[in-house]
Design an enzyme around this catalytic site. Structure first.
Site, PDB file in Angstrom:
ATOM      1  N   GLU A  56      56.005  13.957 -65.542  1.00 54.86           N
ATOM      2  CA  GLU A  56      54.533  13.858 -65.561  1.00 54.86           C
ATOM      3  C   GLU A  56      54.178  12.731 -66.512  1.00 54.86           C
ATOM      4  O   GLU A  56      54.448  12.789 -67.702  1.00 54.86           O
ATOM      5  CB  GLU A  56      53.915  15.184 -66.035  1.00 54.86           C
ATOM      6  CG  GLU A  56      52.400  15.113 -66.104  1.00 54.86           C
ATOM      7  CD  GLU A  56      51.761  16.386 -66.694  1.00 54.86           C
ATOM      8  OE1 GLU A  56      52.365  17.473 -66.586  1.00 54.86           O
ATOM      9  OE2 GLU A  56      50.663  16.269 -67.274  1.00 54.86           O
ATOM     10  N   ARG A  60      47.104   9.071 -70.921  1.00 55.04           N
ATOM     11  CA  ARG A  60      46.623   9.007 -72.307  1.00 55.04           C
ATOM     12  C   ARG A  60      46.785   7.623 -72.915  1.00 55.04           C
ATOM     13  O   ARG A  60      46.187   7.330 -73.946  1.00 55.04           O
ATOM     14  CB  ARG A  60      47.418   9.978 -73.170  1.00 55.04           C
ATOM     15  CG  ARG A  60      47.100  11.407 -72.924  1.00 55.04           C
ATOM     16  CD  ARG A  60      47.650  12.166 -74.086  1.00 55.04           C
ATOM     17  NE  ARG A  60      47.839  13.555 -73.780  1.00 55.04           N
ATOM     18  CZ  ARG A  60      48.156  14.441 -74.702  1.00 55.04           C
ATOM     19  NH1 ARG A  60      48.342  14.065 -75.949  1.00 55.04           N
ATOM     20  NH2 ARG A  60      48.307  15.686 -74.372  1.00 55.04           N
ATOM     21  N   LYS A 144      48.505  24.959 -63.777  1.00 53.17           N
ATOM     22  CA  LYS A 144      49.105  24.713 -65.086  1.00 53.17           C
ATOM     23  C   LYS A 144      48.381  25.634 -66.069  1.00 53.17           C
ATOM     24  O   LYS A 144      47.147  25.666 -66.073  1.00 53.17           O
ATOM     25  CB  LYS A 144      48.877  23.247 -65.455  1.00 53.17           C
ATOM     26  CG  LYS A 144      49.099  22.900 -66.912  1.00 53.17           C
ATOM     27  CD  LYS A 144      48.919  21.403 -67.110  1.00 53.17           C
ATOM     28  CE  LYS A 144      48.993  21.031 -68.581  1.00 53.17           C
ATOM     29  NZ  LYS A 144      49.201  19.595 -68.774  1.00 53.17           N
TER      30      LYS A 144
HETATM   31  O1  LIG Z   1      47.349  15.526 -71.709  1.00 53.28           O
HETATM   32  C1  LIG Z   1      47.522  16.396 -70.871  1.00 53.28           C
HETATM   33  O2  LIG Z   1      46.961  16.439 -69.784  1.00 53.28           O
HETATM   34  C2  LIG Z   1      48.475  17.431 -71.115  1.00 53.28           C
HETATM   35  O3  LIG Z   1      48.995  17.918 -70.185  1.00 53.28           O
HETATM   36  C3  LIG Z   1      48.786  17.824 -72.456  1.00 53.28           C
HETATM   37  C4  LIG Z   1      50.234  18.253 -72.546  1.00 53.28           C
HETATM   38  O4  LIG Z   1      50.488  19.232 -71.621  1.00 53.28           O
HETATM   39  C5  LIG Z   1      50.514  18.684 -73.875  1.00 53.28           C
HETATM   40  O5  LIG Z   1      50.284  17.611 -74.730  1.00 53.28           O
HETATM   41  C6  LIG Z   1      51.902  19.208 -74.057  1.00 53.28           C
HETATM   42  O6  LIG Z   1      51.981  19.467 -75.371  1.00 53.28           O
HETATM   43  P1  LIG Z   1      53.238  19.995 -76.165  1.00 53.28           P
HETATM   44  O7  LIG Z   1      54.297  20.344 -75.198  1.00 53.28           O
HETATM   45  O8  LIG Z   1      52.703  21.181 -76.891  1.00 53.28           O
HETATM   46  O9  LIG Z   1      53.573  18.888 -77.076  1.00 53.28           O
END
Ligand SMILES: O=C(O)C(=O)C[C@H](O)[C@H](O)COP(=O)(O)O
Length: 223
Positions: A56, A60, A144
């Site tokens: 994915e 960002r 999700k």
């Molecule tokens: O930006 C998005 O659309 C996301 O999907 C955010 C991510 O799923 C998380 O940033 C995962 O975060 P961690 O695994 O906790 O580091």
């Protein structure tokens, strides 16, 4: 490939089946934000060498779209999805870039409706029963769960299994090697997403071996 695409659109059942296929292949989906263009290929190759072949790529960073495009062109064996898709312009852009699936952190009626008319499957983010019911009413059955640890983790997944018995989730947000197995043991979990194998120090240093090792070690926990 836009939502004005003239090809016949797959049904929601077909889209759920295609999400099931990439999630079964993934088991763990790295959620990747590309900080430097030069990292795209070596990072994807390190993940793939560690066994993670469904990626994915988030929007960002400014490199998100070009990373999707590049990986689709140069790494056809990977399955490349787009993440952090927040509005219709982003939805359109990732389809043009060739994303094979689309992930959103949350759900808006506008995005859910637009994706209904698209050939590319959408995995919408939800964190409450009400979010889920918005998509459920439109036929969505794969979501999700985000941010998974914050919105109840495995306890939330067990609770959702009651009223939403035909729904499957990809929990993401706070998943790590310490809780990975607990998530994957839930019958309504298809795969998990996470970033722990993408330590920024490893990436900045070009330490691709650590990315590979961390990916392989996490998958080994599931065998
Ligand atoms: O930006 C998005 O659309 C996301 O999907 C955010 C991510 O799923 C998380 O940033 C995962 O975060 P961690 O695994 O906790 O580091």
């Amino acid at each position: 490939m836009t939502h004005a695409d003239s090809r016949p659109h797959p049904s929601m059942a077909d889209k759920s089946a295609s999400i099931d296929a990439f999630c079964a292949r993934a088991r763990i989906m790295p959620v990747i934000t590309i900080a430097r263009e030069q990292d795209i290929l070596p990072l994807a190759d390190a993940l793939a060498a560690g066994g993670l072949t469904v990626l994915e790529i988030t929007l960002r960073s400014a490199h998100g779209l070009s990373a999707i495009r590049r990986l689709r062109e140069e790494r056809p064996n990977l399955c490349v999805g787009a993440g952090t898709v927040l509005d219709l312009a982003m939805l359109d852009a990732v389809q043009q870039a060739g994303a094979q699936f689309i992930v959103t952190p949350g759900s808006t009626r506008e995005l859910l409706e637009a994706a209904l008319a698209s050939p590319v499957p959408l995995l919408p983010g939800i964190s409450t029963a009400s979010d889920l019911m918005l998509g459920y009413a439109m036929g969505y059955r794969r979501f999700k769960l985000f941010p998974a640890e914050v919105c109840g983790g495995t306890a939330a997944l067990k609770a959702f299994a009651g009223p939403f018995g035909d729904v499957r989730f990809c929990p993401t947000g706070g998943v790590n090697p310490g809780n990975l197995q607990r998530y994957m043991e839930q019958p309504n979990v298809m795969c998990v997403g996470g970033t722990w194998m993408l330590d920024s120090q490893w990436i900045n240093n070009g330490d691709w071996a650590s990315v590979q090792h961390s990916s392989a070690a996490a998958l080994a926990l599931l065998d």
